[in-house]
Structure formats: structure tokens, C-alpha cells
Write a protein that holds these residues in place. Structure first.
Motif, short mmCIF file in Angstrom:
data_model
loop_
_atom_site.label_atom_id
_atom_site.label_comp_id
_atom_site.label_asym_id
_atom_site.label_seq_id
_atom_site.Cartn_x
_atom_site.Cartn_y
_atom_site.Cartn_z
N ASP A 17 35.25 10.63 40.05
CA ASP A 17 34.93 10.68 38.62
C ASP A 17 34.45 9.31 38.13
OD1 ASP A 17 35.73 13.29 38.51
OD2 ASP A 17 37.73 12.88 37.73
N GLY A 18 33.36 9.35 37.37
CA GLY A 18 32.82 8.13 36.80
C GLY A 18 31.71 7.48 37.60
N TYR A 19 31.39 8.02 38.78
CA TYR A 19 30.38 7.42 39.64
C TYR A 19 29.15 8.29 39.85
CZ TYR A 19 33.97 3.99 40.94
OH TYR A 19 34.91 3.01 40.92
N MET A 20 28.99 9.36 39.09
CA MET A 20 27.85 10.26 39.25
C MET A 20 26.57 9.61 38.74
SD MET A 20 29.73 13.72 37.91
CE MET A 20 28.18 14.59 37.70
N GLN A 31 25.60 -0.07 31.48
CA GLN A 31 25.50 1.36 31.79
C GLN A 31 24.87 1.55 33.15
OE1 GLN A 31 23.56 3.74 28.81
NE2 GLN A 31 23.91 5.65 29.92
N GLU A 32 25.67 2.00 34.11
CA GLU A 32 25.19 2.28 35.45
C GLU A 32 25.10 3.78 35.72
OE1 GLU A 32 27.46 0.18 38.37
OE2 GLU A 32 27.50 -1.66 37.20
N VAL A 33 25.66 4.62 34.86
CA VAL A 33 25.62 6.08 35.01
C VAL A 33 25.26 6.70 33.67
CG1 VAL A 33 27.36 6.05 36.86
CG2 VAL A 33 28.08 6.34 34.48
N MET A 34 24.91 7.99 33.69
CA MET A 34 24.58 8.71 32.48
C MET A 34 25.63 9.81 32.26
SD MET A 34 22.77 9.32 29.82
CE MET A 34 21.40 8.20 30.11
N PRO A 35 26.58 9.60 31.33
CA PRO A 35 27.55 10.65 31.06
C PRO A 35 26.86 11.94 30.61
CG PRO A 35 28.28 8.57 30.13
CD PRO A 35 26.87 8.36 30.59
N GLY A 36 27.46 13.05 30.95
CA GLY A 36 26.90 14.36 30.64
C GLY A 36 27.34 15.35 31.69
N THR A 37 26.71 16.52 31.69
CA THR A 37 27.03 17.58 32.64
C THR A 37 25.84 17.82 33.54
OG1 THR A 37 28.58 18.62 31.10
CG2 THR A 37 27.76 19.98 32.91
N TYR A 38 26.10 17.89 34.84
CA TYR A 38 25.05 18.06 35.84
C TYR A 38 25.32 19.30 36.68
CZ TYR A 38 23.96 13.07 35.03
OH TYR A 38 23.65 11.85 34.48
N LYS A 39 24.23 19.90 37.16
CA LYS A 39 24.34 20.99 38.14
C LYS A 39 23.12 20.93 39.06
CE LYS A 39 24.85 25.96 38.84
NZ LYS A 39 25.95 25.78 39.82
#
Length: 443
Positions: free
Chosen positions: A350-353, A421-429
Motif C-alpha cells: 500500500d502506498g507504492y502504486m 508526490q511520487e505516486v498518484m492516489p486513486g483507484t486503478y484496474k
């Protein structure tokens, strides 16, 4: 970490992570793919060069195999973390075409009997897909596009110790290249950075054991070692950067170069194959992928970026499991039907996507067929549906991982000096449809 270092550090990190985690779908033989990507314990053929070098000497034949796959993949993103947002987008990635070529040779003595030795060579592309987002999408500061090409060469030797037991080993020689682009909206709407580099030749090994426990049961083990992939002298170039920005020293005018090293993980596999009768083959395989070797990335720059020559970013990957189940049924001596399923656990915590390969557990369904028009020629076709689980990444997850800072839980900027900011929070599929064909000639 200074902001200028972070900007380039994110760029290199994304490119190297794709080389490591990539779109990790095994496509090294279409008979195998159709059977849930089994391979370690299956009846030997030229593809055993990759799947299990220890099985090669049990084939009692020579042969060559050539295959290709076509990958149609996409990643969907929803901004589930900004209150009231309905933002959504989907990648528009080009088709990927990884290939594999194998040759296996088992010599005979003067009386026509097969030797206990077997030799092989494999050339295959374990990483080869591309990802393209809309250049103006919400996360363009992290990634716009990436194109990865990797080729592995593997000379192999195998020895049959007894009628039931054989061993083998192969030398893995890897090379490849990567091209990545992203925007810099803080500098200008068309500003961007491009990463282009070639990996040095790197070495690893592939070893295996194959045991025919009975007429119906085969047991097998293989181990592919970690390979340290290194890019030295990779080029970093900038586009549409105002002259006033160069004056500040944030970016070196004319670009710069970088060095970085990343471990490609080891894979340990155990397989069991059962043939209850001459028409049916059922197999199970379990893998452990050594992603825990990937704890951080360090980059060394030829020219300082905002006064810094080195930057490092934690990744904190964990080892991951794969479970595979597949079957084959012979309709006739010339036609075979195949199907399978396999589960692929993500190493990404969690947090590395990241936008190029959002980490999520995958459940993959496969089917296909085999056709032998003659005793020497076999054509194998496979179809694979990759279904990544929908996975949400919150601002809190990223903050806890240290991959984002200067935002509140709703995504509002709280650090006026500039957030990290190294990641983009949100939902991915992530999903993919993959077809492929392998042609094998045995002699």
C-alpha cells in the motif's frame, strides 16, 4: 529531498520499476500459457530451456520452437480520492509482441541411441509491453508513456542421471532498453522529460531438476536467479523548458546522464504433473518470486540536479506467490484442448502504486489448443485473460509509505513550498487480452 532531484528521480524510478515489475505475464510457450502457464513439470520439449533445464535430457528428441504473442492491455484510473471528482481515464497502449525461440539438441551414438546429454538455446523477451496515457492526463507529471524492450539469451545443458531423474542448468544473459516520457506542468503545459537508456549485459542462471516418480506422476523444481540490471550513461533530455528555468539550475541545459542498478527478482518453482490416462494431463505449480530484493533505488547523475548528484527512493517490495493449475485433454492423436487458471500476487505494498504498473493481485484465465498434423510438427495456440483486481490507493496510504507529502487526506496541498508526490492516489484496474502461437518442429 530537493524538488529538482525528485523530478528526475521519479522519472528514472518509473522506468526502472517497469523493467523489474513490468506487466509480469509469462509468455514463454503457448502450450504452457494455455495450461495456466504451467511449465516446470510438464513433459519436456524445446521450451524446457526456459521452464526447467533439468527436464531437457528427458525429452529423448531434438527440436526447435518459434512463437509470438500479441498483448492488448489497458489500465483504468478513477480519481476516487478527491471529494466530488468524477475524473476517469484509460491508457491507449500499442500492441505488444513478445517472442520466444528455442532450440534443443540431444545427440545419438553410432547405434542410434540417445545420449544422456542434451543441449539447448533460448532467446525470449520477458518484458516487452508499452503503456501510453493521455499526455495531458491528471498524472502526466509522473508518466506519459513508456516503451520497454528486453531480450534474454540462455545457453543450456542437461544430463539424464537415470531413467527417471535428470538435472540441467542454463546461463542467462540479459540486455534491453527503455524509453520513458513525462510532463512537467509546473514548468509549462508542453514541458517534459525523456529518459532513454540501454541496459548493460547482465548475467544470471537457471537450474532445474526433473523426476519421473511413476508412470503417472512427474515432480520438478527450477530456480531462476536474480539478475542485476544496470543502466550506465542513460540519456536524460528535456523539451520545451523556458530559458529562465535553465538559469535557475533546476535542469542542466542540454540534458545529463544517469547510472542506476536494479535487481530483477529470483523465481523458485515446484511443479507436479499427473497423467491418469494417456488422454489427460493435469498439473499444479507454485512459485515464490523474490521481490524482497527490491527495497530501494539509487541514482547517480553525471551533472548535479539542483545541487545533488545522488538520490534514493524506498520501494519496500515483498516476496510474492504464484499458484497455477492447468489441464490438457487429447481429443484425437492430432488435437488437444487445454485450459488453466493462475493467481499472481502483487509485490507492491500500500502506498507504492505507480501509473505504469499499478500493483494488484491478478486472477488469470487461459485456454487453447494444440494440433499435430505430423509426428514432427506441432502448432500450439493460447488465449489469456489477465484480470487485475481493482485497487484503491489513498493519500493516507501514500503518506504512510513516504511516497507523498504536503497533502491532506482530501488531496489539498498543505506545503506551500511544494509537495512531494511520487505516486498518484486513486483507484486503478489493469486488464489484458493476449493471444499467441508457437510452432514446434521435432526431429
Amino acid at each position: 529531498m530537493k524538488k529538482g532531484v525528485l523530478l528526475l528521480g521519479m522519472l528514472v524510478m518509473i522506468g526502472m520499476e517497469t523493467m523489474a515489475a513490468g506487466y509480469q505475464v509469462l509468455l514463454q510457450g503457448n502450450r504452457n500459457t494455455a495450461m495456466g502457464n504451467l511449465g516446470v513439470g510438464l513433459q519436456p520439449d524445446p521450451s524446457s530451456v526456459f521452464w526447467n533445464p533439468g527436464a531437457l535430457a528427458m525429452a529423448r528428441q531434438s527440436g526447435v520452437a518459434l512463437g509470438v504473442n500479441i498483448i492488448n492491455s489497458k489500465i483504468n484510473y478513477w480519481d476516487s480520492e478527491t471529494p466530488g471528482s468524477s475524473y476517469t481515464t484509460t491508457t491507449d497502449s500499442p500492441l505488444g509482441t513478445p517472442f520466444h525461440v528455442y532450440g534443443a539438441f540431444q545427440p545419438k551414438n553410432s547405434e542410434g541411441e540417445y545420449s544422456n546429454w542434451a543441449f539447448g538455446l533460448g532467446v525470449y523477451t520477458p518484458y516487452g509491453s508499452s503503456v501510453e496515457w493521455d499526455p495531458a492526463w491528471k498524472g502526466n507529471s509522473l508518466l506519459q508513456s513508456i516503451d520497454l524492450q528486453a531480450i534474454f539469451f540462455q545457453p543450456t545443458v542437461s544430463y539424464r542421471i537415470s531413467d527417471r531423474f535428470s538435472v540441467g542448468a542454463g546461463l542467462v544473459i540479459s540486455t534491453g532498453s527503455v524509453n520513458l516520457q513525462r510532463g512537467i506542468p509546473q514548468v509549462g503545459p508542453d514541458a517534459g522529460i525523456e529518459l532513454d537508456g540501454s541496459a548493460d549485459i547482465a548475467f544470471g542462471y537457471n537450474v532445474g531438476l526433473y523426476f519421473q516418480a511413476s508412470e503417472m506422476v512427474n515432480l520438478a523444481f527450477s530456480y531462476r536467479s536474480k539478475v542485476d540490471a544496470a543502466v550506465k550513461g542513460g540519456d536524460v533530455t528535456f523539451k520545451n523548458i523556458p530559458a529562465s528555468i535553465y538559469v535557475t539550475g533546476l535542469f542542466p541545459e542540454g540534458g545529463t546522464q544517469f547510472d542506476a542498478t536494479l535487481p530483477l527478482p529470483s523465481v523458485a518453482s515446484v511443479g507436479v504433473t499427473v497423467t491418469p490416462d494417456e488422454k489427460v494431463t493435469i498439473g499444479f505449480e507454485g512459485n515464490i518470486v523474490g521481490w524482497s530484493a527490491y527495497q530501494s533505488l539509487t541514482f547517480d547523475f553525471v551533472d548535479p540536479i539542483n545541487g545533488e548528484l545522488r538520490t534514493s527512493s524506498p520501494r519496500d517490495y515483498k516476496d510474492a506467490l504464484q499458484f497455477k493449475l492447468g489441464a490438457e485433454y487429447l481429443l484425437t492423436p492430432a488435437w488437444a484442448l487445454r485450459a488453466g487458471i493462475y493467481y499472481d500476487q502483487t509485490p507492491v505494498q500500500d502506498g507504492y502504486m505507480t501509473p505504469e504498473t499499478p500493483g494488484a493481485d491478478r486472477t488469470n484465465l487461459t485456454f487453447g489448443f494444440g494440433w499435430m498434423p505430423t509426428e514432427h510438427l506441432r502448432v500450439d495456440a493460447s488465449f489469456l485473460w489477465v484480470n487485475g483486481q481493482e485497487r484503491r490507493q489513498s493519500f493516507a496510504d501514500a503518506a504512510n509509505a513516504g511516497t507523498i507529502a504536503g497533502f491532506d487526506a482530501d488531496g489539498n496541498v498543505t506545503d506551500v513550498n511544494g509537495p512531494v508526490q511520487e505516486v498518484m492516489p486513486g483507484t486503478y484496474k489493469s486488464t489484458a487480452l493476449i493471444g499467441g502461437v508457437t510452432v514446434t518442429y521435432l526431429f
